[in-house]
Design an enzyme around this catalytic site. Structure first.
Site, mmCIF file in Angstrom:
data_model
loop_
_atom_site.group_PDB
_atom_site.id
_atom_site.type_symbol
_atom_site.label_atom_id
_atom_site.label_comp_id
_atom_site.label_asym_id
_atom_site.label_seq_id
_atom_site.Cartn_x
_atom_site.Cartn_y
_atom_site.Cartn_z
ATOM 1 N N HIS A 238 0.806 -1.187 -0.132
ATOM 2 C CA HIS A 238 -0.145 -0.068 -0.035
ATOM 3 C C HIS A 238 0.932 1.182 -0.062
ATOM 4 O O HIS A 238 1.430 1.563 0.945
ATOM 5 C CB HIS A 238 -0.893 -0.100 1.156
ATOM 6 C CG HIS A 238 -1.722 1.365 1.458
ATOM 7 N ND1 HIS A 238 -2.790 1.611 0.809
ATOM 8 C CD2 HIS A 238 -1.372 2.417 2.204
ATOM 9 C CE1 HIS A 238 -3.461 2.566 1.149
ATOM 10 N NE2 HIS A 238 -2.496 3.094 1.990
ATOM 11 N N ASP A 240 1.035 5.084 -0.360
ATOM 12 C CA ASP A 240 0.114 6.347 -0.364
ATOM 13 C C ASP A 240 0.709 7.411 -1.199
ATOM 14 O O ASP A 240 1.988 7.581 -1.300
ATOM 15 C CB ASP A 240 0.214 7.275 1.332
ATOM 16 C CG ASP A 240 -0.624 6.423 2.372
ATOM 17 O OD1 ASP A 240 -1.815 6.194 1.753
ATOM 18 O OD2 ASP A 240 0.061 5.803 3.053
ATOM 19 N N ASP A 350 -7.617 1.815 3.071
ATOM 20 C CA ASP A 350 -7.157 2.961 4.033
ATOM 21 C C ASP A 350 -7.861 4.225 4.116
ATOM 22 O O ASP A 350 -7.616 5.230 4.465
ATOM 23 C CB ASP A 350 -5.782 3.091 3.861
ATOM 24 C CG ASP A 350 -4.991 3.803 4.923
ATOM 25 O OD1 ASP A 350 -5.256 3.791 6.151
ATOM 26 O OD2 ASP A 350 -4.104 4.756 4.664
ATOM 27 N N HIS A 550 -6.812 9.923 -0.551
ATOM 28 C CA HIS A 550 -7.373 9.926 0.902
ATOM 29 C C HIS A 550 -6.186 10.525 1.667
ATOM 30 O O HIS A 550 -6.787 10.650 2.780
ATOM 31 C CB HIS A 550 -7.702 8.400 1.202
ATOM 32 C CG HIS A 550 -6.621 7.597 1.201
ATOM 33 N ND1 HIS A 550 -6.360 6.577 0.294
ATOM 34 C CD2 HIS A 550 -5.704 7.151 2.343
ATOM 35 C CE1 HIS A 550 -5.325 5.768 0.921
ATOM 36 N NE2 HIS A 550 -4.941 6.268 1.944
#
Length: 821
Positions: A238, A240, A350, A550
């Site tokens: 993951h 970001d 997330d 996000h």
């Protein structure tokens, strides 16, 4: 952990792991420092390199240091597995939040070097390659300490890291196998409850510790699983898209992680890696074509799995419905065009909450499944299910799964595997769950040892069965075998990080302006009927969508991210504005007539400025009208008398402090304010969340409030007949607040807007209004701070344009009231 016999098994484990590498030969280093933006390999390879020794410091914050690595494998190692081992400054720092490097070999990206991937395989006698090392400083995200500006650190000359290790070593496959066998059983014993199986494993470990007989380990590992539960394990990282680093650094984090994943696929044919966010793939295609081509080949081979459907893993609370649709459109279009893959799942592990509109959007985009684990963080009510049907506002349902390990960064330890099955909340309805393993955010994804652990834990007594597989295979299989699933109806509200509705208000405002501008640009371009600027608008949409990630739009990133975001969103508004102007001019034609445009889906009647004078204008929904074609409308005027403002809809009365004492609804014939209450009361609250300042609003902020009632001035700026406005100025501390209460003739009231001419908030102070919210002031752009105001959503109204193309009126706006839970 020990046994009744007193053997120190933990020490034995550490000794075995240390023995997997032996011997040592030095490597020669030289360094080339690059400040500012990174450079390509071709330029870096021509740089002026200076000698560099292990033990030296390197890396001013946000700089790049290219290390040229040279050496020669000792001739006596010719039949051994040789690796180059590095510690470029990892000690004491968290994975993904420290220095990282990309190894380049023969001018191509090779593998990432990070705290979890410290060695590179050496296959030739002569060693010659480069490390592109990024000096990523650590940001402050919580606690009482001030958060240093990441923008300011770009100019710092202080070196942040110490290069501690660079050497060739021999890796012993037999010793490594023995160490990983022991570790798997050691971890399993730690995860199992007291009982026969745990005792059996401990005794096998103890016997091995005394004898070094590998057969003891192999026998204990050979006992097959009897669990009915099956875990599909999918490699994952993951990353970001921006957070404690800017977009430019994420691009490099992706190259490092993706290079490592591709290399591991060559070594482990059964390894599967799922990766979302097409925007990151697009970066690879643009900046790292060799990596992108490798991804394309592994997608074809079935080892690399594109997942997720959205362009980025977007926030889902703040973007408009149309923006969410465009996330699906651009994401799925990219995967179909580049790989021929039609993703069937929405992958948002997330994101800070999920609106009830998502099931319909998933289904309408051709999807069937939804994945997250974020709600396991809820601070009040933990989710009651891991596998269920999620029903949206229109009745559409999608199969939904929360991985029961409650992580998307699994380490593939026996403890996590056993816990994943034991904690599964729907065992009476399903016997299948998903497990995501691998380091994210620049940690390089899965380690080789994780894949080795997967092989040992595939079927072992005391643990569930584990298979390395694809997410798509899991969803199809789990949906097929599940029975009598619970249905959850409505929003999946995230009971944490409530501050993300307000942090970084200016970015939120620019996001809304960009959404509106793109919508209008498309409407009026379609109206022209020719030369539709598809390429320009698609590029602008992608710039907007990436900034709805996000950790960008919610306001939880470093200041550098918002420097970039505001620049990008302003560019989107400018681009869309140019398209709007061109299209409206084409529609209006040549002449002196005034043409008004209304982008809303309903007809509007508004007051606009025409030659400096207010004028009452009407326009149809999603259409336009020439002012000369409409007769002057007779409207009930707006007026101000004393402290009373009224039009055809409302009569508003205020006191000497500018607080509302009455709002009389003329149509309903009733008082709106509660008896004895005063409206437009602003309050300051202490806001000191226990954990993350930029993310959270804790419930106890409501326990203490200071009313802001002192009025410096009150001035009537317009008193009818078509427009009326009163300006209130309040002062508190070192801050000054300007507020305008506006109304127009007819039946429209834009109640209030405010701004801070010279905002000077103290950290931890927060403002709210008892009657309205604001368009919000500029807020401190640091992780660890939040704005003092909730932000309002801006709704576009009518714009007017002369037939010659000169703009006669700016788009009007209103403030709407919202409340965070």
């Amino acid at each position: 952990m020990g046994t009744a016999l007193g053997t120190d098994l933990a020490t034995k484990r550490d000794q075995l792991l240390a023995a997997t590498q032996r011997l040592s030969a030095p490597l020669e280093l030289s360094a080339f420092l690059v400040r500012g933006e990174p450079v390509a390999f071709a330029e870096a390879s021509r740089g002026r390199y200076a000698p560099f020794d292990v033990g030296e410091s390197w890396g001013p914050p946000w700089s790049t240091t290219w290390f040229h690595i040279r050496g020669r494998v000792p001739s006596e190692w010719s039949d051994q597995n040789v690796v180059a081992v590095f510690d470029i400054g990892f000690e004491g720092r968290h994975t993904g939040f420290t220095c990282e490097a990309l190894a380049w070999h023969d001018g191509r990206p090779w593998r990432g070097v990070d705290p979890n991937h410290r060695w590179l395989p050496i296959t030739s006698p002569d060693v010659d390659f480069y490390l592109e090392a990024s000096a990523i400083p650590t940001a402050v995200v919580s606690g009482p300490a001030d958060a240093p500006s990441m923008i300011a650190l770009r100019e710092s000359a202080a070196k942040a890291f110490v290069f501690r290790q660079a050497e060739l070593r021999v890796q012993d496959p037999a010793a490594r196998k023995m160490a990983l066998d022991f570790k798997a059983l050691y971890d399993l014993a730690g995860a199992l409850p007291d009982g026969d199986r745990r005792t059996e494993v401990l005794k096998a470990l103890d016997r091995f510790a005394k004898s070094d007989d590998a057969g003891e380990l192999e026998a204990a590992l050979a006992r097959p699983s009897t669990s009915p539960h099956v875990i599909t394990a999918v490699g994952h990282a993951h990353i970001d898209t921006a957070w404690l680093w800017p977009l430019r650094e994420t691009r490099r984090k992706c190259a490092r992680t993706f290079s490592t994943a591709l290399a591991l696929m060559d070594e482990y044919p059964d390894y599967r890696f799922a990766c979302s966010q097409p925007a990151q793939y697009a970066w690879m295609k643009e900046s790292y074509p060799d990596v992108f081509e490798g991804i394309r080949q592994k997608v074809t081979a079935g080892q690399w799995e594109p997942v997720g459907s959205m362009w980025v893993e977007a926030d889902c609370n703040l973007p408009s419905g149309e923006a969410l649709v465009r996330q699906f459109l651009q994401g799925k279009r990219f995967f179909m065009k580049e790989f021929g893959v039609d993703t069937r799942e929405l992958w948002l592990p997330d994101v800070f909450g999920y609106p009830a509109s998502l099931p319909q959007l998933i289904a309408e985009s051709g999807g069937e499944y939804f994945l997250t684990q974020k709600l396991s963080w809820n601070d009040t009510n933990k989710p009651a299910h891991h596998t269920f049907m999620w029903e949206g506002i229109d009745g559409t349902s999608v199969f939904t799964h929360f991985p029961p390990a409650d992580t998307y960064n699994g380490d593939f330890s026996a403890g996590e595997i056993v816990k994943s099955a034991a904690d599964y909340k729907d065992q009476d309805r399903s016997s299948h769950s998903l497990y995501l393993y691998g380091w994210g955010d620049g940690g390089g994804g899965p380690e080789p040892d994780m894949i080795e652990s997967a092989r040992r834990l595939g079927s072992i007594e005391g643990a569930p069965r584990v298979e390395l597989g694809r997410a798509s295979e899991f969803f199809a299989g789990a949906r097929r075998e599940a029975r009598n699933l619970t249905t959850w109806v409505g929003e999946l509200y995230f009971e944490l990080h409530r501050g993300t509705y307000t942090s970084q208000a200016r970015t939120k405002k620019l996001n809304r302006r960009a959404e509106q501008a793109l919508r209008e640009a498309e409407i009026w371009s379609v109206a022209v009927g020719a030369d539709y600027p598809a390429g320009i608008l698609e590029t602008a949409w992608k710039r907007l969508l990436i900034n709805q990630f996000h950790d960008i739009l919610p306001g939880s990133s470093i200041d550098w991210v918002y420097e970039d975001a505001e620049r990008e969103l302003e560019a989107v508004v400018e681009t869309a504005g140019g398209v709007i102007t061109s299209a409206q001019s084409a529609v209006a034609g040549v002449g002196d007539n005034l043409v008004v445009f209304n982008p809303n889906s309903h007809a509007r009647r508004e007051v606009v400025e025409v030659d400096g004078q207010p004028r009452w204008i009407e326009a149809p929904s999603c259409g336009w009208r020439s002012v000369d074609e409409q007769a002057e409308s007779q409207v009930e005027p707006v007026s101000i008398s004393g402290r009373v403002m009224q039009n055809g809809l409302l009569r508003v009365t205020w006191d000497e402090e500018g607080l509302l004492t009455s709002i009389w609804d003329k149509e309903a014939g009733r008082e709106v304010l509660t008896s004895g209450a005063r409206g437009n009361l602003l309050q300051l609250h202490e806001d000191n969340p226990k954990n993350w300042d930029a993310w959270d609003v804790d419930a106890d902020y409501r326990l203490h409030a200071v009313d802001v009632t002192a009025l410096a001035t009150a001035k009537i700026e317009a008193d009818g007949p078509l427009r009326a406005a009163v300006r209130f100025v309040r002062e508190f501390g070192a801050s000054k607040l300007e507020q305008r209460m506006r109304s127009t003739g007819g039946k429209r009231t834009n109640f209030s807007r405010w701004r801070f001419p010279s905002p000077s908030f103290r950290r931890g102070r927060r403002m709210r209004s008892s009657s309205a919210t604001s368009s919000a002031a500029r807020t401190p752009t640091r992780v660890g701070t939040r704005p003092g105001l909730r932000c309002a959503l801006i709704a576009g109204l009518i714009s007017a344009k002369r037939a010659t193309g000169s703009r006669c009126s700016t788009t009007a706006s209103t403030a709407t009231t919202s409340s965070a839970r």
